[in-house]
Design an enzyme around this catalytic site. Structure first.
Site, short mmCIF file in Angstrom:
data_model
loop_
_atom_site.label_atom_id
_atom_site.label_comp_id
_atom_site.label_asym_id
_atom_site.label_seq_id
_atom_site.Cartn_x
_atom_site.Cartn_y
_atom_site.Cartn_z
CG ASP A 255 -5.24 2.52 0.85
OD1 ASP A 255 -6.14 1.68 0.77
OD2 ASP A 255 -4.09 2.25 1.28
CG HIS B 129 -4.00 -1.55 -1.54
ND1 HIS B 129 -5.11 -2.31 -1.81
CD2 HIS B 129 -4.36 -0.72 -0.54
CE1 HIS B 129 -6.11 -1.96 -1.01
NE2 HIS B 129 -5.67 -0.99 -0.22
CG HIS C 280 -9.29 0.11 -0.44
ND1 HIS C 280 -8.71 -0.05 0.80
CD2 HIS C 280 -10.63 0.02 -0.23
CE1 HIS C 280 -9.64 -0.23 1.71
NE2 HIS C 280 -10.82 -0.18 1.12
CG MET D 282 -11.69 -2.91 4.97
SD MET D 282 -10.15 -2.47 4.16
CE MET D 282 -9.30 -1.56 5.46
CG ASP E 264 -6.29 -2.83 3.14
OD1 ASP E 264 -5.21 -2.59 3.70
OD2 ASP E 264 -6.94 -1.98 2.50
N GLY F 248 -9.12 3.93 6.95
CA GLY F 248 -8.81 5.34 7.16
C GLY F 248 -7.34 5.64 7.36
CG PHE F 249 -5.92 6.85 9.92
CD1 PHE F 249 -5.36 8.07 9.58
CD2 PHE F 249 -7.24 6.80 10.37
CE1 PHE F 249 -6.10 9.25 9.71
CE2 PHE F 249 -7.99 7.97 10.49
CZ PHE F 249 -7.42 9.19 10.16
N GLY F 250 -3.10 3.97 7.86
CA GLY F 250 -2.13 2.88 7.89
C GLY F 250 -1.60 2.72 9.31
N GLY F 251 -0.89 1.62 9.50
CA GLY F 251 -0.18 1.42 10.76
C GLY F 251 -1.03 1.00 11.95
CG MET G 241 -11.43 3.14 2.08
SD MET G 241 -9.87 3.10 2.98
CE MET G 241 -8.74 3.21 1.60
CB SER H 244 -0.90 0.01 1.24
OG SER H 244 -1.50 1.29 1.35
CG MET I 50 -8.54 7.09 2.31
SD MET I 50 -7.81 7.08 3.96
CE MET I 50 -6.80 5.59 3.88
N GLY J 44 1.08 -2.06 4.04
CA GLY J 44 1.58 -0.70 3.91
C GLY J 44 2.82 -0.49 4.77
CB SER J 45 3.25 0.30 8.35
OG SER J 45 2.26 -0.61 8.78
N GLY K 249 -2.98 -4.02 8.91
CA GLY K 249 -2.21 -4.65 9.98
C GLY K 249 -1.50 -5.93 9.58
C1 DX5 Z 1 -6.35 1.60 5.56
C2 DX5 Z 1 -5.94 1.26 4.17
C3 DX5 Z 1 -4.82 0.29 4.09
C4 DX5 Z 1 -3.52 0.75 4.74
C5 DX5 Z 1 -2.90 -0.47 5.31
O1 DX5 Z 1 -7.61 2.19 5.51
O2 DX5 Z 1 -7.02 0.69 3.45
O3 DX5 Z 1 -4.58 -0.12 2.75
O4 DX5 Z 1 -2.63 1.36 3.86
O5 DX5 Z 1 -1.78 -0.09 6.04
P1 DX5 Z 1 -1.07 -1.10 7.03
O6 DX5 Z 1 -0.58 -2.26 6.23
O7 DX5 Z 1 0.04 -0.28 7.60
O8 DX5 Z 1 -2.10 -1.51 8.06
ZN ZN Z 2 -6.56 -0.17 1.49
#
Ligand code: DX5
Ligand code: ZN
Length: 230
Positions: A36, A34, A67, A138, A176, A143-146, A69, A11, A38, A198-199, A178
């Site tokens: 995102d 991927h 993706h 999901m 998707d 909404g957020f990575g990490g 959102m 991501s 938003m 992502g992270s 964590g």
């Molecule tokens: C969150 C995104 C994910 C995000 C995942 O809403 O849809 O794609 O980038 O990030 P990690 O892998 O760090 O959880």
């Molecule tokens: Zn995503």
């Protein structure tokens, strides 16, 4: 269907947004990227939209997995398919007519993806999913990575895997949120085909190596399909 080897989709949400071309190159070996999208309405965060996706498509040969959102995907999703995204995923919680969306996406040449948030059940959407090519489960609140992996979604993955393996659905099961070295095995064991990370990829010193390590871990944790071996 069942993919031959686990797919890893970094991501770019966790990448340097000022250097996305280089960041994609750093994650060499990725199966999909991927992306995102938003809108600060469906989720409380704002990222990027169609113009950036159009540029990304010109900057890589690797399939782009969008993706969305966003609210009103009935109106906006088609543009990403027309731009050339490989897969376009909308949220069932935001879609008014998900079957029409899937038909439109496919007619525009893309794969159609449907995503469900952690609290959204799978069962009411099984018939709808007959029109889809990917199911994005999901494993964090979008909404957020990490964020931390929510293992409570794994029963939905197992059920989706069963529906695919028994021929009731024909789609790629994607997860998707964590996903990292500590969580990918349980997701693979539950039956995921495609892992967004992502992270775990962009937080690594060598993203390309992180992609390979995740794929290897998923491959060894995966159970053979009970019904067919492809
Ligand atoms: C969150 C995104 C994910 C995000 C995942 O809403 O849809 O794609 O980038 O990030 P990690 O892998 O760090 O959880
Ligand atoms: Zn995503």
């Amino acid at each position: 269907m069942r993919v031959a080897a686990p797919l890893i989709a970094p991501s770019i949400l966790s990448a340097d947004f000022a250097a996305l071309r280089d960041e994609m190159a750093r994650a060499q070996g990725a199966d999909w990227f991927h992306v995102d999208v938003m809108d600060a309405h469906f989720v409380p965060n704002l990222t990027l939209g169609l113009p950036v996706v159009q540029s990304l498509l010109k900057a890589t040969e690797t399939p782009i997995d969008c993706h969305l959102m966003i609210e009103d995907p009935d109106r906006w999703a088609i543009g990403y398919a027309e731009a050339g995204a490989y897969n376009v995923t909308v949220h069932v919680e935001a879609a008014t007519d998900p079957i029409k969306i899937a038909k439109d996406l496919r007619a525009a040449g893309a794969k159609a993806g449907l995503s469900i948030k952690p609290g959204t059940p799978l069962e009411p959407y099984v018939e709808t999913l007959k029109h889809y090519d990917t199911l994005l489960v999901m494993s964090v609140e979008p909404g957020f990575g990490g964020q931390s992996f929510i293992a409570d979604v794994l029963p939905k993955v197992r059920e989706a895997r069963r529906l695919v393996d028994t021929g009731h659905l024909n789609l790629v099961v994607e997860i998707d949120g964590g996903i990292n070295d500590d969580t990918i095995e349980q997701a693979a064991e539950a039956g995921v085909d495609c892992f967004v990370a992502g992270s775990a990829v962009y937080g690594a010193a060598d993203p390309s190596r992180a992609v390979r390590a995740l794929r290897d871990k998923a491959a060894s944790a995966r159970r053979p399909s009970a019904h067919h071996g492809n």
